[in-house]
Design a protein around this motif. Sequence first.
Motif, mmCIF file in Angstrom:
data_model
loop_
_atom_site.group_PDB
_atom_site.id
_atom_site.type_symbol
_atom_site.label_atom_id
_atom_site.label_comp_id
_atom_site.label_asym_id
_atom_site.label_seq_id
_atom_site.Cartn_x
_atom_site.Cartn_y
_atom_site.Cartn_z
ATOM 1 N N PHE A 7 -32.370 -13.201 -12.663
ATOM 2 C CA PHE A 7 -31.419 -13.184 -11.554
ATOM 3 C C PHE A 7 -30.582 -14.454 -11.593
ATOM 4 N N TYR A 8 -29.318 -14.297 -11.244
ATOM 5 C CA TYR A 8 -28.373 -15.410 -11.191
ATOM 6 C C TYR A 8 -27.728 -15.395 -9.807
ATOM 7 N N LEU A 9 -28.040 -16.390 -9.004
ATOM 8 C CA LEU A 9 -27.554 -16.466 -7.631
ATOM 9 C C LEU A 9 -26.365 -17.414 -7.559
ATOM 10 N N ALA A 10 -25.222 -16.897 -7.167
ATOM 11 C CA ALA A 10 -24.001 -17.706 -7.062
ATOM 12 C C ALA A 10 -24.195 -18.824 -6.028
ATOM 13 N N THR A 11 -23.665 -19.999 -6.340
ATOM 14 C CA THR A 11 -23.816 -21.134 -5.431
ATOM 15 C C THR A 11 -23.137 -20.891 -4.087
ATOM 16 N N GLU A 12 -22.133 -20.016 -4.047
ATOM 17 C CA GLU A 12 -21.444 -19.729 -2.779
ATOM 18 C C GLU A 12 -22.406 -19.176 -1.729
ATOM 19 N N VAL A 13 -23.494 -18.580 -2.167
ATOM 20 C CA VAL A 13 -24.493 -18.043 -1.234
ATOM 21 C C VAL A 13 -25.270 -19.180 -0.577
ATOM 22 N N LEU A 14 -25.384 -20.287 -1.273
ATOM 23 C CA LEU A 14 -26.250 -21.374 -0.824
ATOM 24 C C LEU A 14 -25.572 -22.487 -0.055
#
Length: 88
Positions: free
Chosen positions: A32-39
């Motif tokens: 999984f690759y979670l975009a930094t914009e989510v964080l």
Amino acid sequence: MAITFPNEARSFDDKNRCVRFSGYDGMFEVKFYLATEVLACEKSHRNASESDYLTSFDTLRPRILKAAASAYAKEGSSAISLSLENFR
């Protein structure tokens, strides 16, 4: 078999601006690759450090894993990118 997240490891990928983590469907690894914009909120997004992103990930882990499981159920892929759309 449902996806599980037994490994709490996660890492920051500065080149792709995401946090990487893994889940497992039986013996198969799913990346999984979670975009930094989510964080990070827009105001602090530009100034956030690797540590900030990883701390935010840890804080939001239950919600992130729920979104990851949902995305996997829909896509069934061995590599899944998560963005803000996955959290709406």
